[in-house]
Scaffold this motif. Sequence first.
Motif, mmCIF file in Angstrom:
data_model
loop_
_atom_site.group_PDB
_atom_site.id
_atom_site.type_symbol
_atom_site.label_atom_id
_atom_site.label_comp_id
_atom_site.label_asym_id
_atom_site.label_seq_id
_atom_site.Cartn_x
_atom_site.Cartn_y
_atom_site.Cartn_z
ATOM 1 N N THR A 81 78.218 45.535 15.338
ATOM 2 C CA THR A 81 79.624 45.289 15.068
ATOM 3 C C THR A 81 79.760 44.605 13.715
ATOM 4 O O THR A 81 78.777 44.146 13.132
ATOM 5 C CB THR A 81 80.242 44.396 16.160
ATOM 6 O OG1 THR A 81 79.561 43.143 16.165
ATOM 7 C CG2 THR A 81 80.137 45.049 17.530
ATOM 8 N N ARG A 82 80.987 44.523 13.218
ATOM 9 C CA ARG A 82 81.216 43.892 11.917
ATOM 10 C C ARG A 82 80.762 42.428 11.896
ATOM 11 O O ARG A 82 80.079 42.013 10.948
ATOM 12 C CB ARG A 82 82.694 44.012 11.541
ATOM 13 C CG ARG A 82 83.006 43.451 10.189
ATOM 14 C CD ARG A 82 84.483 43.680 9.852
ATOM 15 N NE ARG A 82 84.857 42.956 8.665
ATOM 16 C CZ ARG A 82 84.802 43.447 7.446
ATOM 17 N NH1 ARG A 82 84.378 44.678 7.272
ATOM 18 N NH2 ARG A 82 85.170 42.724 6.424
ATOM 19 N N PRO A 83 81.089 41.613 12.931
ATOM 20 C CA PRO A 83 80.595 40.220 12.907
ATOM 21 C C PRO A 83 79.073 40.122 12.923
ATOM 22 O O PRO A 83 78.498 39.239 12.284
ATOM 23 C CB PRO A 83 81.196 39.601 14.171
ATOM 24 C CG PRO A 83 82.376 40.445 14.500
ATOM 25 C CD PRO A 83 82.028 41.829 14.037
ATOM 26 N N THR A 84 78.419 41.037 13.621
ATOM 27 C CA THR A 84 76.958 41.023 13.653
ATOM 28 C C THR A 84 76.383 41.346 12.277
ATOM 29 O O THR A 84 75.431 40.700 11.824
ATOM 30 C CB THR A 84 76.433 42.034 14.688
ATOM 31 O OG1 THR A 84 77.018 41.749 15.948
ATOM 32 C CG2 THR A 84 74.927 41.964 14.808
ATOM 33 N N LEU A 85 76.963 42.330 11.601
ATOM 34 C CA LEU A 85 76.499 42.672 10.253
ATOM 35 C C LEU A 85 76.731 41.526 9.273
ATOM 36 O O LEU A 85 75.891 41.255 8.415
ATOM 37 C CB LEU A 85 77.186 43.943 9.761
ATOM 38 C CG LEU A 85 76.703 45.238 10.405
ATOM 39 C CD1 LEU A 85 77.548 46.414 9.927
ATOM 40 C CD2 LEU A 85 75.243 45.478 10.097
ATOM 41 N N LEU A 86 77.869 40.851 9.397
ATOM 42 C CA LEU A 86 78.133 39.704 8.522
ATOM 43 C C LEU A 86 77.141 38.569 8.780
ATOM 44 O O LEU A 86 76.672 37.917 7.842
ATOM 45 C CB LEU A 86 79.568 39.207 8.709
ATOM 46 C CG LEU A 86 80.648 40.086 8.097
ATOM 47 C CD1 LEU A 86 82.036 39.570 8.486
ATOM 48 C CD2 LEU A 86 80.510 40.137 6.593
#
Length: 80
Positions: free
Chosen positions: A37-42
């Motif tokens: 997910t986007r938070p995981t990638l960040l």
Amino acid sequence: MVRINEQIGAQDFTWLRLVFGSLILIVIARPWRHHFTRPTLLTCAWLGVASAGVTVLYMISITKLPLGTATALHCNSLGR
């Protein structure tokens, strides 16, 4: 004995170390099999930035200080 940090700078050596470490991690972890997910990638990106910062500061310190002193300061800063 050839010291690579005498031939290239601390920043270049850090870049090489992080690139080879990333390649090994990609082979072992196989990230294409997971859905991120986007938070995981960040979070992964910030971890990479923090790792790069710590590594470049450590490499700079071992070019300026004796290896034992730089390692003791690095290990002592990690806590127990």
